[in-house]
Scaffold this active site. Structure first.
Site, PDB file in Angstrom:
ATOM      1  N   ALA A  63      -2.249  -4.483   8.429  1.00 44.04           N
ATOM      2  CA  ALA A  63      -3.203  -5.544   8.104  1.00 44.04           C
ATOM      3  C   ALA A  63      -3.458  -5.546   6.591  1.00 44.04           C
ATOM      4  O   ALA A  63      -2.581  -5.176   5.814  1.00 44.04           O
ATOM      5  CB  ALA A  63      -4.483  -5.408   8.923  1.00 44.04           C
ATOM      6  N   ARG A 118       0.837  -1.210   0.000  1.00 45.42           N
ATOM      7  CA  ARG A 118       0.000   0.000   0.000  1.00 45.42           C
ATOM      8  C   ARG A 118       0.866   1.251   0.000  1.00 45.42           C
ATOM      9  O   ARG A 118       0.515   2.253  -0.621  1.00 45.42           O
ATOM     10  CB  ARG A 118      -0.907  -0.010   1.241  1.00 45.42           C
ATOM     11  CG  ARG A 118      -1.757   1.234   1.464  1.00 45.42           C
ATOM     12  CD  ARG A 118      -2.778   1.474   0.380  1.00 45.42           C
ATOM     13  NE  ARG A 118      -3.566   0.306   0.071  1.00 45.42           N
ATOM     14  CZ  ARG A 118      -4.554   0.293  -0.822  1.00 45.42           C
ATOM     15  NH1 ARG A 118      -4.870   1.401  -1.481  1.00 45.42           N
ATOM     16  NH2 ARG A 118      -5.229  -0.817  -1.076  1.00 45.42           N
ATOM     17  N   HIS A 175      -5.331  -3.915   4.286  1.00 44.04           N
ATOM     18  CA  HIS A 175      -5.229  -2.734   3.432  1.00 44.04           C
ATOM     19  C   HIS A 175      -3.779  -2.320   3.264  1.00 44.04           C
ATOM     20  O   HIS A 175      -3.347  -1.953   2.168  1.00 44.04           O
ATOM     21  CB  HIS A 175      -6.062  -1.583   4.013  1.00 44.04           C
ATOM     22  CG  HIS A 175      -6.321  -0.485   3.037  1.00 44.04           C
ATOM     23  ND1 HIS A 175      -5.671   0.733   3.088  1.00 44.04           N
ATOM     24  CD2 HIS A 175      -7.160  -0.422   1.971  1.00 44.04           C
ATOM     25  CE1 HIS A 175      -6.106   1.493   2.098  1.00 44.04           C
ATOM     26  NE2 HIS A 175      -7.014   0.822   1.402  1.00 44.04           N
ATOM     27  N   CYS A 176      -3.014  -2.400   4.330  1.00 43.19           N
ATOM     28  CA  CYS A 176      -1.592  -2.047   4.275  1.00 43.19           C
ATOM     29  C   CYS A 176      -0.808  -2.932   3.306  1.00 43.19           C
ATOM     30  O   CYS A 176       0.180  -2.491   2.717  1.00 43.19           O
ATOM     31  CB  CYS A 176      -0.959  -2.151   5.657  1.00 43.19           C
ATOM     32  SG  CYS A 176      -1.735  -1.178   6.947  1.00 43.19           S
ATOM     33  N   LEU A 177      -1.235  -4.178   3.168  1.00 40.69           N
ATOM     34  CA  LEU A 177      -0.486  -5.133   2.346  1.00 40.69           C
ATOM     35  C   LEU A 177      -0.764  -5.004   0.857  1.00 40.69           C
ATOM     36  O   LEU A 177      -0.019  -5.544   0.040  1.00 40.69           O
ATOM     37  CB  LEU A 177      -0.841  -6.557   2.782  1.00 40.69           C
ATOM     38  CG  LEU A 177      -0.289  -7.034   4.130  1.00 40.69           C
ATOM     39  CD1 LEU A 177      -0.987  -8.314   4.565  1.00 40.69           C
ATOM     40  CD2 LEU A 177       1.226  -7.241   4.046  1.00 40.69           C
TER      41      LEU A 177
END
Length: 359
Positions: free
Chosen positions: A347, A109, A349-351
């Site tokens: 989590a 992200r 979204h970050c990935l």
């Protein structure tokens, strides 16, 4: 080809907003989702990495049910290891593209490309923001900083270089001209200390194709990104947001999230409309030894067919899923246990980073 370099001789850089390009909302149809395969101890120790892979593979499987998954893989050894894990998990390899793009870490992200589209011309470009691993916290990060250009070459897309530091988790879009962000992150001295708030807004408008920047102040406790918006406030349609909500006044997040609620309630969209606010509970605190981890249901990811929600072995998990089912009646809402993933301080979204279709 780098669009901006075409114009250096005339000192007139290519400004995406002036040429009809914009960053669409996450629910806009995707061509693919981009990930960066975990391969070092940068975010998870070897033992922790083994614990997080079941959830990571389930994340890939769920994305692949409705769109292609493109994965930056550090080298050929990592590609072969990834293939083995994917096959053992029963994931259809025809839905996954593994590419030899060297990386330092897994948080796509933030180091991945920002894809902009121009529906009128049928074009897509990449914005290649600078990247410094959340204020220089986690060197080395130089390989991650090259990922947008690697993907531009792979996709045969032109790209533009704004020349300032930006992270995908720091910005949240409604696809209708508005971006949400936080002062704690984008105005932090460890990012672009030479820029004022007005100058940051100018870059956001020029290079994301928005007309309005709305600010909250802080993020949540345990967030090493200095307050990314994707843990606190998320658009679920053009004029509705879910806002992370803590009801326990003794929790360390309580005052921060109360302030964010006040900020969001005072916001007005371009048409003057007040945002519709849906409260999304915070999970019970998740700790690693004495460290509070940034566990938040707001760190969900929207695919073509699903909304993938991090869960935390908590009684509130189902309530969060139920709320998001009400927000996305056209998608399947899937909870995946992110307790081991959030040990790496992020989590789903970050990935991930979406690649939008052009329509």
């Amino acid at each position: 080809m780098n669009i901006q370099s075409q114009h250096h001789s005339t000192n007139t850089p290519f400004i995406p907003a002036q040429n009809g390009f914009f960053f669409p909302a996450e629910w806009h149809p995707h061509v693919a989702t981009w990930l960066s395969w975990p391969h070092t101890e940068a975010s998870w120790s070897n033992e922790r990495q083994e614990l997080m892979f079941p959830a990571y593979l389930e994340f890939i499987r769920t994305i692949s049910e409705s769109e292609q998954v493109c994965i930056n893989a550090h080298n050929e050894t990592v590609i072969q290891t990834a293939k083995m894990r994917l096959l053992m998990a029963g994931i259809d390899l025809s839905k996954v593209t593994l590419l030899p793009h060297p990386t330092n870490d897994s948080w796509c992200r933030d180091h991945g490309p920002a894809f902009l589209i121009n529906p009128a011309s049928g074009e897509k470009i990449i914005v290649n923001w600078e990247y410094n691993a959340w204020g220089g916290k986690y060197p080395p990060y130089e390989r991650d900083g090259l990922i947008p250009v690697e993907i531009a070459h792979y996709r045969h897309l032109q790209y533009v270089n704004p020349g300032i530091i930006m992270e995908g988790g720091a910005v949240e879009f409604n696809g209708k001209g508005t971006v949400l962000t936080s002062r704690a992150c984008l105005l932090n001295q460890n990012r672009n200390s030479h820029l004022t708030q007005a100058q940051v807004e100018h870059y956001l408008c020029d290079y994301y194709g928005v007309q309005q920047v709305l600010w909250v102040e802080e993020g949540i406790v345990g967030d090493d990104t200095d307050g990314h918006i994707d843990d606190t406030v998320r658009f679920v349609n053009a004029d509705t947001v879910v806002v992370a909500t803590e009801t326990n006044p003794n929790d360390d997040n309580y005052l921060f999230l109360q302030e964010i609620h006040r900020d969001v309630k005072a916001m007005r969209l371009l048409n003057g409309k007040q945002l519709t606010i849906i409260e999304l509970p915070m999970p019970d605190p998740v700790f690693s030894e004495d460290l509070r981890l940034p566990a938040s249901y707001a760190n969900f990811y929207i695919t073509n067919g699903s909304v993938i929600v991090p869960t935390f072995r908590c009684a509130k998990d189902q309530a969060a899923i139920d709320i998001l089912e009400g927000c996305f009646p056209d998608r399947k809402v899937v909870g995946i246990d992110a307790t081991e993933i959030v040990w790496g301080l992020g989590a789903f979204h970050c990935l991930s980073q979406q690649e939008p279709a052009i329509d």
